[in-house]
Write an enzyme that holds these catalytic residues in place. Structure first.
Site, PDB file in Angstrom:
ATOM      1  CG  HIS A 162      -1.906  -1.170   1.144  1.00  0.00           C
ATOM      2  ND1 HIS A 162      -2.816  -1.333   0.130  1.00  0.00           N
ATOM      3  CD2 HIS A 162      -2.074  -2.233   1.983  1.00  0.00           C
ATOM      4  CE1 HIS A 162      -3.514  -2.440   0.338  1.00  0.00           C
ATOM      5  NE2 HIS A 162      -3.084  -3.008   1.452  1.00  0.00           N
ATOM      6  CG  HIS A 221      22.016  31.322 -41.350  1.00  0.00           C
ATOM      7  ND1 HIS A 221      21.460  32.328 -42.102  1.00  0.00           N
ATOM      8  CD2 HIS A 221      22.077  30.232 -42.162  1.00  0.00           C
ATOM      9  CE1 HIS A 221      21.170  31.873 -43.307  1.00  0.00           C
ATOM     10  NE2 HIS A 221      21.544  30.605 -43.369  1.00  0.00           N
TER      11      HIS A 221
END
Length: 439
Positions: A264, A345
């Site tokens: 449990h 870039h």
């Protein structure tokens, strides 16, 4: 795979008996409940007859059983009745009790299955609350318990190494369907070791325990009123408990649960983890659709993010400047040197990649398609680009204006034209095709 409809009980059904841990007499009644009600307990023996949700947030203790509490009000040993309701496909039910613990019956979930059969099962006009697991989720406790759920298109449970310290090496595996649950899970009885009995009694537990409602293991000997119902009855019982404890996460799951040395404590810890992961998943879903303006209204970045699934660094729209009629939309992207694409870039002379300008057009065009009735809350997927032309570079400091026009929409497929401008000059243009799909 179709999501099943929600189910409740067709009528009330009552079970009387003795509680396992308190030994007190108790009457339990299962009652129908409306759509999205979930599973709730009600203590009808107390003033105001308080309710307690079957929710992992209400878990108070897990020693030998799962106890839920709302303030000072408690319900003990809830796992068997919750397991039976879940296993038999009941989504919404009220569980009324005139004591703090359900009847133990014969120590299995079978009495509750019989009770559900007596009440009958009624379909409801709403889809079930079912979470299909897409990625593995796992926990490992300090005492060595491991619980894991893997993606699957069915709810399946596999259990091994059960009892204190995992000392019983049994294995059980089954899908969880009403037919299989009734036959393979429900009849398995609770068990304990002989040497545990005295300490449990000293703690005020198992006051109602007997060989009629539990199996006792003493060395190599098995003590019970009747022989074992299955060679692996202990593993089956732990699987039954697991089904009852895991529903405390708040919804059914489609996934394969594997449990090594469950109990449990680990079960409810895992239920809490499932509930947390589900909430985290919901936070990633698009929120309620923003209202898309007509005319010269503006959507800011926050509102754009409600419409588009993209996030930094691939969100190419900072705001929507205007929506003209049913077919035209204008967006804006402010470009700074901090954009990631400028870092690599042509870093000596940074330039925005043309493909990202096309992506910006696609994102603005998606917003146009989401204005169409029936498309709100969906996602636009970019399918193709034709007649793409790049006319001038876009550099840091530019303010990119993105103009799109929807030229055709047939079913879920749309076509649009787009162009990007800086200071009134066209930097790129393209013809685009999309598909809208459920989020």
């Amino acid at each position: 795979m179709a999501v099943p409809q929600q189910c409740t009980l067709a009528k009330n059904a009552t079970l009387k008996g003795t509680s396992l841990h308190t030994g007190a007499p108790v009457t339990l009644t299962l009652k129908p409940a409306p759509v999205d009600y979930g599973l709730k307990f009600r203590r009808v023996d107390l003033p105001d007859q308080p309710f307690i949700d079957a929710d992992v947030d209400k878990v108070q203790t897990v020693e030998r059983a799962t106890t839920l509490a709302e303030g000072s009000v408690k319900v003990h040993t809830v796992e068997h009745v919750l397991s039976a309701l879940t296993g038999m496909g009941i989504d919404n039910a009220l569980i009324e009790m005139d004591a703090n613990e359900p009847p133990i019956g014969d120590g299995s979930a079978a009495p509750y299955v019989e009770l559900i059969r007596a009440a009958g099962i009624a379909g409801q006009d709403a889809p079930g609350r079912v979470w299909q697991i897409r990625e593995p989720i796992s926990i490992e406790t300090s005492r060595g318990s491991i619980l894991l759920v893997l993606p699957s298109k069915e709810y399946r449970v596999s259990v091994t190494c059960v009892g204190a310290g995992g000392r019983i090496t049994q294995y059980f595996d089954s899908a969880v369907t009403p037919a299989l649950y009734e036959k393979e899970f429900a009849p398995a009885r609770t068990f304990c070791f002989y040497e545990e009995i005295k300490p449990l009694l000293e703690k005020g537990l198992i006051q109602g325990g007997s060989l009629e409602n539990a199996v006792v293991i003493r060395g190599e000997e098995v003590l019970s009123k009747e022989p074992l119902r299955f060679p692996n009855e202990f593993a089956r019982h732990k699987a039954m408990d697991l089904v009852g404890d895991l529903i405390l996460n708040g919804r059914r799951i489609l996934g394969h649960v594997i449990a090594v040395m469950p109990g449990h404590g680990p079960n409810t810890t895992f239920a809490a983890r499932l509930k947390k992961e589900y909430r985290s998943m919901l936070s990633l879903k698009p929120q309620e659709p923003a209202s898309i303006p007509d005319g010269e209204s503006i959507l800011d970045t926050r509102e754009v993010m409600k419409l588009l699934p993209h996030r930094y660094p691939f969100l190419m729209v900072d705001r929507i400047l205007s929506v003209e009629g049913e077919t035209k939309c204008i967006g804006q992207k402010n470009l700074t040197m901090n954009e990631l694409f400028f870092q690599g870039h042509f870093p000596g002379r940074p330039v925005m990649p043309g493909v990202l300008q096309v992506e910006a057009m696609a994102q603005v065009a998606s917003i146009l398609m989401l204005r169409i009735p029936g498309n709100q809350g969906k996602i636009g997927y970019f399918m193709s680009a034709d007649k793409v032309k790049f006319r001038r570079p876009v550099v840091p400091g530019d303010v990119l204006i993105i103009e799109t026009e929807l030229v055709k929409m047939r079913g879920s497929i749309g076509q649009a034209t787009g162009r990007c401008l800086v200071n009134g000059e066209v930097t790129s243009e393209a013809e685009l095709k999309f598909m809208v799909h459920d989020a």
